[in-house]
Design a protein around this motif. Structure first.
Motif, PDB file in Angstrom:
ATOM      1  N   ALA A 144     -12.077 -32.971  32.394  1.00 38.47           N
ATOM      2  CA  ALA A 144     -13.473 -32.580  32.200  1.00 38.47           C
ATOM      3  C   ALA A 144     -13.635 -31.076  32.306  1.00 38.47           C
ATOM      4  O   ALA A 144     -14.397 -30.461  31.536  1.00 38.47           O
ATOM      5  CB  ALA A 144     -14.357 -33.285  33.232  1.00 38.47           C
ATOM      6  N   LEU A 145     -12.937 -30.455  33.249  1.00 31.34           N
ATOM      7  CA  LEU A 145     -12.987 -28.992  33.379  1.00 31.34           C
ATOM      8  C   LEU A 145     -12.493 -28.326  32.105  1.00 31.34           C
ATOM      9  O   LEU A 145     -13.076 -27.339  31.633  1.00 31.34           O
ATOM     10  CB  LEU A 145     -12.145 -28.557  34.576  1.00 31.34           C
ATOM     11  CG  LEU A 145     -12.049 -27.043  34.812  1.00 31.34           C
ATOM     12  CD1 LEU A 145     -13.394 -26.483  35.228  1.00 31.34           C
ATOM     13  CD2 LEU A 145     -10.973 -26.735  35.855  1.00 31.34           C
ATOM     14  N   GLU A 146     -11.419 -28.849  31.539  1.00 31.76           N
ATOM     15  CA  GLU A 146     -10.889 -28.251  30.311  1.00 31.76           C
ATOM     16  C   GLU A 146     -11.884 -28.393  29.149  1.00 31.76           C
ATOM     17  O   GLU A 146     -12.015 -27.482  28.327  1.00 31.76           O
ATOM     18  CB  GLU A 146      -9.541 -28.887  29.955  1.00 31.76           C
ATOM     19  CG  GLU A 146      -8.474 -28.618  31.006  1.00 31.76           C
ATOM     20  CD  GLU A 146      -7.179 -28.069  30.441  1.00 31.76           C
ATOM     21  OE1 GLU A 146      -7.032 -28.031  29.207  1.00 31.76           O
ATOM     22  OE2 GLU A 146      -6.322 -27.649  31.242  1.00 31.76           O
ATOM     23  N   ALA A 147     -12.600 -29.499  29.099  1.00 31.94           N
ATOM     24  CA  ALA A 147     -13.622 -29.662  28.064  1.00 31.94           C
ATOM     25  C   ALA A 147     -14.735 -28.635  28.239  1.00 31.94           C
ATOM     26  O   ALA A 147     -15.210 -28.026  27.265  1.00 31.94           O
ATOM     27  CB  ALA A 147     -14.191 -31.077  28.097  1.00 31.94           C
ATOM     28  N   LEU A 148     -15.165 -28.433  29.489  1.00 31.80           N
ATOM     29  CA  LEU A 148     -16.197 -27.427  29.747  1.00 31.80           C
ATOM     30  C   LEU A 148     -15.707 -26.038  29.360  1.00 31.80           C
ATOM     31  O   LEU A 148     -16.437 -25.257  28.733  1.00 31.80           O
ATOM     32  CB  LEU A 148     -16.592 -27.448  31.225  1.00 31.80           C
ATOM     33  CG  LEU A 148     -17.333 -28.681  31.739  1.00 31.80           C
ATOM     34  CD1 LEU A 148     -17.586 -28.545  33.242  1.00 31.80           C
ATOM     35  CD2 LEU A 148     -18.647 -28.878  30.995  1.00 31.80           C
ATOM     36  N   ALA A 149     -14.470 -25.716  29.752  1.00 29.76           N
ATOM     37  CA  ALA A 149     -13.949 -24.380  29.477  1.00 29.76           C
ATOM     38  C   ALA A 149     -13.799 -24.126  27.979  1.00 29.76           C
ATOM     39  O   ALA A 149     -14.125 -23.037  27.481  1.00 29.76           O
ATOM     40  CB  ALA A 149     -12.608 -24.195  30.185  1.00 29.76           C
ATOM     41  N   GLU A 150     -13.306 -25.120  27.243  1.00 32.71           N
ATOM     42  CA  GLU A 150     -13.139 -24.928  25.806  1.00 32.71           C
ATOM     43  C   GLU A 150     -14.500 -24.776  25.127  1.00 32.71           C
ATOM     44  O   GLU A 150     -14.660 -23.976  24.194  1.00 32.71           O
ATOM     45  CB  GLU A 150     -12.349 -26.088  25.195  1.00 32.71           C
ATOM     46  CG  GLU A 150     -11.960 -25.848  23.760  1.00 32.71           C
ATOM     47  CD  GLU A 150     -10.807 -26.719  23.295  1.00 32.71           C
ATOM     48  OE1 GLU A 150     -10.599 -26.773  22.067  1.00 32.71           O
ATOM     49  OE2 GLU A 150     -10.120 -27.335  24.132  1.00 32.71           O
ATOM     50  N   THR A 151     -15.485 -25.528  25.595  1.00 29.96           N
ATOM     51  CA  THR A 151     -16.839 -25.362  25.066  1.00 29.96           C
ATOM     52  C   THR A 151     -17.369 -23.969  25.365  1.00 29.96           C
ATOM     53  O   THR A 151     -17.957 -23.303  24.489  1.00 29.96           O
ATOM     54  CB  THR A 151     -17.775 -26.417  25.675  1.00 29.96           C
ATOM     55  OG1 THR A 151     -17.267 -27.718  25.422  1.00 29.96           O
ATOM     56  CG2 THR A 151     -19.174 -26.303  25.077  1.00 29.96           C
ATOM     57  N   LEU A 152     -17.157 -23.501  26.584  1.00 33.53           N
ATOM     58  CA  LEU A 152     -17.589 -22.142  26.945  1.00 33.53           C
ATOM     59  C   LEU A 152     -16.909 -21.091  26.064  1.00 33.53           C
ATOM     60  O   LEU A 152     -17.531 -20.090  25.685  1.00 33.53           O
ATOM     61  CB  LEU A 152     -17.281 -21.866  28.415  1.00 33.53           C
ATOM     62  CG  LEU A 152     -18.227 -22.501  29.430  1.00 33.53           C
ATOM     63  CD1 LEU A 152     -17.606 -22.497  30.818  1.00 33.53           C
ATOM     64  CD2 LEU A 152     -19.575 -21.764  29.454  1.00 33.53           C
ATOM     65  N   ALA A 153     -15.632 -21.305  25.754  1.00 38.11           N
ATOM     66  CA  ALA A 153     -14.921 -20.348  24.911  1.00 38.11           C
ATOM     67  C   ALA A 153     -15.583 -20.215  23.544  1.00 38.11           C
ATOM     68  O   ALA A 153     -15.644 -19.113  22.976  1.00 38.11           O
ATOM     69  CB  ALA A 153     -13.461 -20.777  24.758  1.00 38.11           C
ATOM     70  N   ILE A 154     -16.092 -21.328  23.026  1.00 31.84           N
ATOM     71  CA  ILE A 154     -16.777 -21.304  21.728  1.00 31.84           C
ATOM     72  C   ILE A 154     -18.167 -20.695  21.866  1.00 31.84           C
ATOM     73  O   ILE A 154     -18.581 -19.844  21.069  1.00 31.84           O
ATOM     74  CB  ILE A 154     -16.863 -22.730  21.150  1.00 31.84           C
ATOM     75  CG1 ILE A 154     -15.451 -23.279  20.880  1.00 31.84           C
ATOM     76  CG2 ILE A 154     -17.705 -22.750  19.873  1.00 31.84           C
ATOM     77  CD1 ILE A 154     -15.420 -24.767  20.600  1.00 31.84           C
ATOM     78  N   GLU A 155     -18.892 -21.119  22.899  1.00 25.04           N
ATOM     79  CA  GLU A 155     -20.284 -20.690  23.052  1.00 25.04           C
ATOM     80  C   GLU A 155     -20.425 -19.210  23.404  1.00 25.04           C
ATOM     81  O   GLU A 155     -21.420 -18.589  23.051  1.00 25.04           O
ATOM     82  CB  GLU A 155     -20.974 -21.533  24.132  1.00 25.04           C
ATOM     83  CG  GLU A 155     -21.175 -22.989  23.744  1.00 25.04           C
ATOM     84  CD  GLU A 155     -21.846 -23.802  24.838  1.00 25.04           C
ATOM     85  OE1 GLU A 155     -22.278 -24.932  24.549  1.00 25.04           O
ATOM     86  OE2 GLU A 155     -21.944 -23.313  25.995  1.00 25.04           O
TER      87      GLU A 155
END
Length: 255
Positions: A144-155
């Motif tokens: 879940a942390l990796e999903a949040l981080a990858e989303t943050l990288a895009i946003e």
């Protein structure tokens, strides 16, 4: 040099990161739930920060001043089969490992976005990309942390904010030894717990992770995912090559 805030800096990986970054001349803001545990660290600030407590996060943000880099390290683990692990433990791990990280990101990100620059570095794990039995909750929190981080990288890339996930394998930080174990007397999963050491493989040191994190801080264009050490690189490469239609286990165990 950068102004770096580290969560969970009282021991293990977080403490080693604080020492390494201070040695390299960065302004280090070390944080922990019990700031007295930070007294001997050679850092610029020592602050109380409980990532599960919004008031604590808000106060730490005020006290820290400008933050160029967030190193989100605070976390914990448990040992238990998913069949019987207390759901309160699941809630606690996600509050700490995942939502706690997001809570601190929400504290630092507005200023980074307004400045047009910043770094978010998350201490993840190879278990953010694969799973180990009896450590499933920890793995789920890291996925879940990796999903949040990858989303943050895009946003956030449009705003000049760079995001990285540091992925060690087994680390000799004492975390595994401190982990709470939830097994009943005569638990049928006990043999699997006893076999777990064969799956964890070769350990690296907190200092190995710290050097990788410091190099990431100083890298002008860091990658999103950064395995730490040869064992992690081998595991993640094997996972990438494995078929997706069956559970992946790097080493077969007999239990």
């Amino acid at each position: 040099m950068s102004s770096v805030l580290i969560t969970g800096a009282s021991r293990g990986i977080g403490r080693a990161i604080a020492v390494e970054l201070a040695r390299r001349g960065h302004r280090v803001i070390a944080t922990a739930r019990h700031p007295e545990d930070l007294a001997d660290l050679p850092v610029d600030q020592r602050l109380r920060l409980d990532v599960t407590d919004q008031e604590s996060v808000d106060q730490a943000m005020k006290d820290a001043g400008d933050i160029d880099v967030l190193i989100s390290n605070a976390g914990d683990t448990v040992r238990a089969p998913l069949e019987s692990v207390p759901l309160a433990e699941a809630d606690r791990l996600f509050q700490l490992n995942t939502l706690g990280a997001l809570r601190v990101v929400q504290g630092v990100l507005p200023a980074m976005r307004e400045r047009g620059a910043g770094r978010l570095i998350f201490i993840s794990s190879v278990q953010g990309r694969l799973v180990l039995p009896m450590i499933g909750l920890y793995g789920a929190s890291k996925w879940a942390l990796e999903a949040l981080a990858e989303t943050l990288a895009i946003e956030t890339r449009h705003f000049g904010v760079k995001v990285s996930l540091v992925q060690p394998g087994a680390v000799s930080s004492g975390g595994a030894e401190r982990a709470s174990v939830f097994l009943r007397e005569g638990d049928p999963y006990a043999p699997l717990l006893n076999a777990l050491s064969a799956l964890r493989g070769e350990s690296i040191t907190p200092e190995d992770v710290a050097r990788t994190v410091a190099d990431t801080v100083e890298n002008a264009e860091p990658p999103l995912r950064i395995p730490v050490g040869a064992p992690a690189e081998r595991l993640l490469a094997a996972r990438k090559q494995a078929p997706e239609d069956a559970p992946f286990l790097a080493t077969q165990i007999d239990w």
